[in-house]
Structure formats: C-alpha cells, structure tokens
Scaffold this active site. Structure first.
Site, PDB file in Angstrom:
ATOM      1  CB  THR A 185     -48.580  52.855-118.525  1.00  0.00           C
ATOM      2  OG1 THR A 185     -48.118  53.851-119.424  1.00  0.00           O
ATOM      3  CG2 THR A 185     -48.337  51.485-119.121  1.00  0.00           C
ATOM      4  CB  VAL A 214     -41.999  53.399-130.266  1.00  0.00           C
ATOM      5  CG1 VAL A 214     -42.394  52.054-129.663  1.00  0.00           C
ATOM      6  CG2 VAL A 214     -42.701  53.602-131.615  1.00  0.00           C
ATOM      7  N   GLY A 215     -42.467  54.026-126.948  1.00  0.00           N
ATOM      8  CA  GLY A 215     -41.934  53.802-125.604  1.00  0.00           C
ATOM      9  C   GLY A 215     -41.619  52.334-125.361  1.00  0.00           C
ATOM     10  CB  THR A 235     -45.801  51.730-115.417  1.00  0.00           C
ATOM     11  OG1 THR A 235     -46.170  53.106-115.563  1.00  0.00           O
ATOM     12  CG2 THR A 235     -45.748  51.374-113.943  1.00  0.00           C
ATOM     13  N   GLY A 236     -43.246  53.560-116.478  1.00  0.00           N
ATOM     14  CA  GLY A 236     -42.289  54.584-116.078  1.00  0.00           C
ATOM     15  C   GLY A 236     -41.756  55.285-117.302  1.00  0.00           C
TER      16      GLY A 236
HETATM   17  N1  ASP Z   1     -43.728  53.545-119.984  1.00  0.00           N
HETATM   18  C1  ASP Z   1     -44.663  54.379-120.698  1.00  0.00           C
HETATM   19  C2  ASP Z   1     -43.958  55.008-121.870  1.00  0.00           C
HETATM   20  O1  ASP Z   1     -42.842  55.437-121.719  1.00  0.00           O
HETATM   21  C3  ASP Z   1     -45.265  55.444-119.866  1.00  0.00           C
HETATM   22  C4  ASP Z   1     -45.797  55.011-118.550  1.00  0.00           C
HETATM   23  O2  ASP Z   1     -45.539  53.923-118.085  1.00  0.00           O
HETATM   24  O3  ASP Z   1     -46.504  55.809-117.952  1.00  0.00           O
HETATM   25  O4  ASP Z   1     -44.541  55.108-122.915  1.00  0.00           O
END
Ligand code: ASP
Length: 325
Positions: A185, A214-215, A235-236
């Site tokens: 991300t 949905v994240g 991000t995570g």
């Molecule tokens: N936070 C993002 C999600 O869960 C993924 C990511 O940060 O890599 O959609």
C-alpha cells in the site's frame, strides 16, 4: 517609497511517504528490485516536493506523490495492485485535508486508473465523504477527467503468483485464515508553506481478500487522518487498523495527551496493533515538521524529506530512521 508589509514568514515544508509494510527481508529482493523501489520512492518525493517548494498546497503534494506510486507496478496501488480471491482488483483510497478536516474516499473501485484522484473528487466534487463499488464507478462516469482502464490493466505476474501462493496455503490450512504477507500500500503525508497538513492512502488491499472486502485504507480515522496538528497514513493488516482506529488514535494522543508524535505513533503501531494480533506500520507528520515512521514488520518502504531539506529512503528495519522525540 511605499511601505510594504513584510511577507508572512513561510512555514518549513516536510513530506513523508510509505510504500507498504510487511515481510521485506534483506535478501528477499534482488539488487535491481531494490534499486527500482528506491528510485520510485525518490520520484514520489520529488513530485511531492515540486508542489511544496513552489508554495503549493499539501493536498496537491499528497496527490502528486501518490500518483507516482500508483503508476509504478512495484507497489500495491493502481498498477501492480494485488488480486482478490476472484482474481480481480478492487482498489481503495482516501485523502484528508487537515486544517479543514475535509475528506474523500473510494472503496472497491475496479476501473479507475488513479483511485486517489477519485477520492479527491469525492471530497471536492460531491457532497459525500465516501463512495463504494458501483456507486463510485458511476460517480467516475460523470467525471470525464477521471481515467478508466479495464480491470486487467492492473495485472502483474508478480501479484498473480502471490495470489496463487496465498490460495495454495489457504487450501493446505483449510479454515485457517492466512495472515496477509504481501503489503505494498502507498501513503503520503505533507506539510506545506501555509503550515497545512494533508494525508492520503491508496491500495489494492490484501491478496486473496474476499470480494467486497474493504480495508482500513479508505476508512477515515483508520488508514488515513489529518487535522490541524497531525497527519497519518497507515499500512498493515487492515482489519486491525480499523478496529484500533489507528490513524485517528495517533493524532488524538498528540492532541489530547500531549504526546510527541513519535511517542504516539510508536505506542499505537508497536503496542496497540500487535497486542490485538495485527501488524503493519504508519507514517506520521506534525505541524512542526516532526516525522515518525514506526512499523512492527520486517520492513516498510519509506521516504522522507525533513524541514531542513534532508531526505532519504529506507526499506529494512535495521535502516530505521530515529525520529526526533
Ligand atoms: N492496509 C491495507 C489493507 O488492509 C493493506 C496494506 O497496507 O498493505 O487493505
């Protein structure tokens, strides 16, 4: 001679970028891949800084930097986005302007080349904060300047391989959720010469996610937050970032508890998120130009430009930039 009022003093600018946190260990990338990632991060810094150095708004800097990373196949945003469980791409993005607390977001868009541009359009050209799925696509239909592409335009071989691996693992461990390990991300927080902060995040989400998932990235307060003092992009593992309202929590610790930005960001990323079972990182920037970039994974792609003009990129955790407390 006419007396001119002195120009108001210009605020020093700052910029911080992430390109995702996750299992990024030394040796897991070729030297060439690593060079490419750093070049893209530097190009994103240049794009954001080109706006800030001319006195442009933080909001424009955030969009300019994110656009560079959305166009790069190396990041999980725009081109190069991960695949969902059905072999398609559903993209999420959000943006927030700190001093006005205006915000815009899109979730699950499938044909919009730049989700961050559409998120900004939701903020500026609709009366809403968030549009999802077909409604977001329909809104994009009404905006001729929003470029559309077939969903397959986002495909890359690398992401398809990651989907196949994730699905094979899932099959082998029937019923057990496989922890997402392919992050990427992108997010940007900027401070402009007016002292205004903006933050934005763009993503393909998590590999093998269920259709419609949905994240945190498009959720204001979870993946993105900006107010007059503080801005964050996370991000995570998004489910945990939503449940912990990560981006908002970091800035509220600064606002209500008087924590330094670094303390607030570290507390949430290094303690709260892992205690719940999640992982990831965040970038944060305050009105004084302090930068924090904590993460609890093996690596996080990151880049920064401080108020004194010094800049850098980093990937691994042993390159950790110690933020000023
Ligand atoms: N936070 C993002 C999600 O869960 C993924 C990511 O940060 O890599 O959609």
């Amino acid at each position: 001679m006419p007396v001119h009022a002195a120009d108001p003093p210009k605020h020093k600018t700052a910029l911080v970028i992430h390109g995702g946190a996750g299992v990024i260990e030394r040796g897991s990338m070729t030297a060439e891949e690593e060079k490419g990632v750093r070049a893209d991060l530097n190009a994103a810094l240049d794009a954001g800084n080109a706006v800030l150095s001319k006195g442009g708004p933080a909001l424009d800097a955030v969009v300019a930097a994110i656009r560079v990373l959305e166009e790069s196949p190396r990041f999980n945003a725009g081109k190069g986005a991960v695949f969902n469980a059905e072999g398609k791409h559903e993209l999420d993005a959000s943006i927030m302007e700190g001093h006005t607390q205006r915000a815009g977001a899109v979730a699950g868009v499938m044909t919009v080349r730049s989700p961050i541009l559409l998120a900004r359009a939701v903020m500026e050209r609709s009366e809403h904060v968030m549009l999802a799925g077909q409604g977001a696509e329909k809104f994009a239909d009404s905006l001729p300047d929003i470029e559309r592409v077939p969903n397959s335009w986002f495909d890359t071989d690398r992401r398809r391989k990651q989907l196949e691996e994730a699905q094979a693992k899932e099959k082998a461990q029937a019923g057990v959720h496989v922890k997402g390990s392919y992050f990427g991300t992108v997010g940007v927080v900027a401070l402009d010469q007016q002292g205004h902060i903006a933050a934005g995040t763009s993503t393909g989400g998590m590999t093998n996610k269920r259709y419609g998932r949905v994240g945190d990235s498009p959720i204001i307060g979870a993946g993105t937050w900006a107010d007059a003092r503080c801005g964050v992009s996370g991000t995570g593992w998004g489910e945990f970032y939503i449940r912990a309202a990560v981006a908002h929590d970091i800035c509220m610790r600064v606002a209500y508890k008087g924590d330094s930005l670094a303390t607030a960001a570290e507390e949430v990323v290094d303690k709260i998120v892992p205690a719940m079972g999640g992982d990831g990182g965040a970038i944060a920037l305050d009105k004084d130009g302090n930068i924090a970039m904590p993460f609890n994974t093996a690596g996080m792609y990151r880049a920064w430009m401080k108020p004194d003009g010094t800049r850098g990129t980093a990937i691994y955790n042993d390159e950790k930039e110690t933020p000023a407390h």
